[in-house]
Design a protein around this motif. Structure first.
Motif, PDB file in Angstrom:
ATOM      1  N   LEU A 159      24.776 -26.970  -9.199  1.00  0.00           N
ATOM      2  CA  LEU A 159      23.059 -27.708  -9.609  1.00  0.00           C
ATOM      3  C   LEU A 159      22.776 -28.900  -8.162  1.00  0.00           C
ATOM      4  CD1 LEU A 159      22.774 -26.788 -13.157  1.00  0.00           C
ATOM      5  CD2 LEU A 159      21.698 -26.242 -11.810  1.00  0.00           C
ATOM      6  N   ALA A 160      23.635 -29.199  -8.338  1.00  0.00           N
ATOM      7  CA  ALA A 160      23.714 -30.725  -7.682  1.00  0.00           C
ATOM      8  C   ALA A 160      23.054 -30.375  -5.923  1.00  0.00           C
ATOM      9  CB  ALA A 160      25.520 -31.577  -7.373  1.00  0.00           C
ATOM     10  N   LYS A 161      22.716 -29.404  -5.732  1.00  0.00           N
ATOM     11  CA  LYS A 161      21.977 -29.123  -4.721  1.00  0.00           C
ATOM     12  C   LYS A 161      20.672 -29.170  -4.473  1.00  0.00           C
ATOM     13  CE  LYS A 161      25.024 -25.228  -3.727  1.00  0.00           C
ATOM     14  NZ  LYS A 161      26.130 -24.262  -3.680  1.00  0.00           N
ATOM     15  N   PHE A 162      20.185 -29.192  -5.493  1.00  0.00           N
ATOM     16  CA  PHE A 162      19.202 -29.152  -6.158  1.00  0.00           C
ATOM     17  C   PHE A 162      17.673 -30.608  -5.949  1.00  0.00           C
ATOM     18  CE2 PHE A 162      19.710 -25.230  -8.358  1.00  0.00           C
ATOM     19  CZ  PHE A 162      19.114 -24.440  -7.057  1.00  0.00           C
ATOM     20  N   PRO A 163      17.963 -31.326  -4.867  1.00  0.00           N
ATOM     21  CA  PRO A 163      17.081 -32.583  -4.791  1.00  0.00           C
ATOM     22  C   PRO A 163      16.952 -33.221  -6.449  1.00  0.00           C
ATOM     23  CG  PRO A 163      15.992 -31.740  -3.321  1.00  0.00           C
ATOM     24  CD  PRO A 163      16.454 -30.559  -4.113  1.00  0.00           C
ATOM     25  N   SER A 164      15.748 -32.542  -7.144  1.00  0.00           N
ATOM     26  CA  SER A 164      15.843 -33.423  -8.428  1.00  0.00           C
ATOM     27  C   SER A 164      17.335 -33.588  -8.970  1.00  0.00           C
ATOM     28  CB  SER A 164      15.142 -32.148  -9.569  1.00  0.00           C
ATOM     29  OG  SER A 164      15.695 -30.768  -9.449  1.00  0.00           O
ATOM     30  N   ILE A 165      18.201 -32.675  -9.612  1.00  0.00           N
ATOM     31  CA  ILE A 165      19.083 -32.811  -9.742  1.00  0.00           C
ATOM     32  C   ILE A 165      20.365 -34.133  -9.216  1.00  0.00           C
ATOM     33  CG2 ILE A 165      21.973 -32.313 -11.337  1.00  0.00           C
ATOM     34  CD1 ILE A 165      19.648 -31.025 -12.138  1.00  0.00           C
ATOM     35  N   SER A 166      20.396 -33.848  -8.064  1.00  0.00           N
ATOM     36  CA  SER A 166      21.192 -35.672  -7.655  1.00  0.00           C
ATOM     37  C   SER A 166      20.553 -36.527  -7.368  1.00  0.00           C
ATOM     38  CB  SER A 166      20.736 -35.056  -6.362  1.00  0.00           C
ATOM     39  OG  SER A 166      20.147 -34.810  -5.061  1.00  0.00           O
ATOM     40  N   THR A 167      19.183 -36.097  -7.470  1.00  0.00           N
ATOM     41  CA  THR A 167      18.571 -37.775  -7.760  1.00  0.00           C
ATOM     42  C   THR A 167      18.844 -38.634  -8.766  1.00  0.00           C
ATOM     43  OG1 THR A 167      16.335 -37.211  -6.304  1.00  0.00           O
ATOM     44  CG2 THR A 167      16.455 -39.389  -7.402  1.00  0.00           C
ATOM     45  N   HIS A 168      18.902 -37.055 -10.658  1.00  0.00           N
ATOM     46  CA  HIS A 168      19.045 -38.103 -11.287  1.00  0.00           C
ATOM     47  C   HIS A 168      20.526 -37.928 -11.410  1.00  0.00           C
ATOM     48  CE1 HIS A 168      18.787 -37.894 -15.763  1.00  0.00           C
ATOM     49  NE2 HIS A 168      19.933 -36.739 -15.756  1.00  0.00           N
TER      50      HIS A 168
END
Length: 371
Positions: A159-168
């Motif tokens: 999931l960390a590959k998604f910008p929304s998750i990594s930003t979180h």
């Protein structure tokens, strides 16, 4: 006379081998067997155990994966059970969730609201934060004696590959609260920790650093929290550091005993080195200086010397190019000035890096993408 429960348990158990050898049998009649298995994960623990094992094995099929990952009702039943401190199948539930995270639809976990769980933080009100808090509290075995949730980091890594998750994960809520990404830093070492825990945690860190779309400067506040635990597994039991190099290291890394061991898994090592590269490359000059001032160079130098893997060494060379490239150029300029403008090879070709010169094309001196 056999009870219905016993018959159901034996029947489900006997289906487990087919999930590996003939997974297509679970796709008949428009996935009717998969629909039945979704119900069986809520059954008695022995029946649920077999049903979960079948779903874990068969979820590599894209059609089955879609059916499982996009079913909010099914996911709610999983969340209800995995957050139960007494559920005996918590490890299997975490393995299944980690497989389901291969579906892009799982990015919605950040927005998937859930009722608060008494044993978890009251501020965790979505599925993603509840799983993160569950992992943080459960990895020691204190949350549920039947599970350490060591497979959940694979879910976070995907999931960390998604910008929304990594930003979180990378955002810093306030000056007193470290970023959520530091949830994974205690699990980067030692090698005695389970491999899924180390590999999943380092993958989550690397993927978040790679995909976060924030301005480069936002990575810099991460450095005090993340660099020491990234350097720790790179250090061997008898590192060849000078006194001045040792003094650069964070205090917790200066007095490691002989029992401390360097990470042995090449993929974990590469995740860590690539994370260092991303911090230096994406954080700008301030990040490079901060990483260098924490003693990263002698640590990665020893990895380059001691680990006989070309992929690891290439990753280390990229880090060194960012950390020490300016010094090498300054030495070359000084040598040219001393010798009347004639460019001479400095030292071993890359003086100051401790590495042998590459016998490759001229383009090899450029910083290249590692992914």
């Amino acid at each position: 006379m056999a009870t219905p429960r016993f018959v159901k348990s034996v029947a489900t158990e006997n289906l487990v081998p087919y999930s590996k050898t003939q997974p297509d049998i679970f796709k008949t009649s428009q996935l009717a067997p998969v629909k039945d298995l979704k119900l069986l994960v809520k059954d008695y623990s022995s029946i649920a155990n077999s049903a979960l094992t079948i779903l874990i094995n068969s979820s590599t099929d894209l059609e089955i994966l879609k059916s499982l990952a996009e079913d909010d009702g099914f996911l709610e039943s999983i969340f209800h059970r995995i957050t139960n401190p007494k559920d005996p199948n918590a490890t299997l539930f975490s393995m299944l969730l980690s497989n389901l995270a291969k579906s892009d639809s799982f990015v919605r976990l950040l927005d998937l609201k859930r009722p608060t769980v008494p044993s978890l933080s009251p501020t965790a009100t979505n599925a993603f934060d509840q799983l993160l808090d569950l992992f943080n509290k459960g990895v020691s075995g204190s949350y549920n004696p039947k599970s350490k949730f060591e497979y959940l980091p694979y879910l976070f890594a995907d999931l960390a590959k998604f910008p929304s998750i990594s930003t979180h994960l990378i955002s810093i809520p306030d000056s007193n609260t470290p970023p959520l990404l530091t949830t994974f830093t205690p699990h980067t070492s030692p090698p005695t920790l389970p491999l899924p825990l180390r590999l999943g945690s380092t993958s989550a860190i690397r993927n978040a650093l790679l995909s976060v779309p924030s301005p480069l400067e936002t990575i810099s506040p991460l450095i005090p929290h993340i660099i020491p635990p990234l350097l720790l597994p790179l250090i061997g039991s008898d590192p060849a550091f000078s006194d001045s190099e040792t003094d650069l290291l964070p205090p917790e890394l200066q007095l490691l005993g002989p029992e401390h061991k360097q990470e042995t898994d090449l993929q974990v090592l590469n995740n860590i080195v690539e994370s260092l590269f991303l911090i230096c490359a994406r954080g700008g000059d301030a990040a490079k200086k901060a990483v260098k001032d924490m003693g990263a160079y002698p640590v990665v130098r020893e990895v380059h010397v001691g680990v006989e893997d070309e992929g690891i060494r290439e990753s280390v060379e990229r880090v060194v190019q960012l950390l020490m490239g300016d010094e090498v150029e300054e030495e070359k300029d000084e040598a040219m000035r001393r010798d009347g403008g004639i460019e001479l090879q400095v030292g071993n070709g890359e003086r100051g890096t401790g590495m042998k010169p590459k016998e490759t094309d001229d383009d090899d001196d450029k910083i290249v993408e590692i992914f």
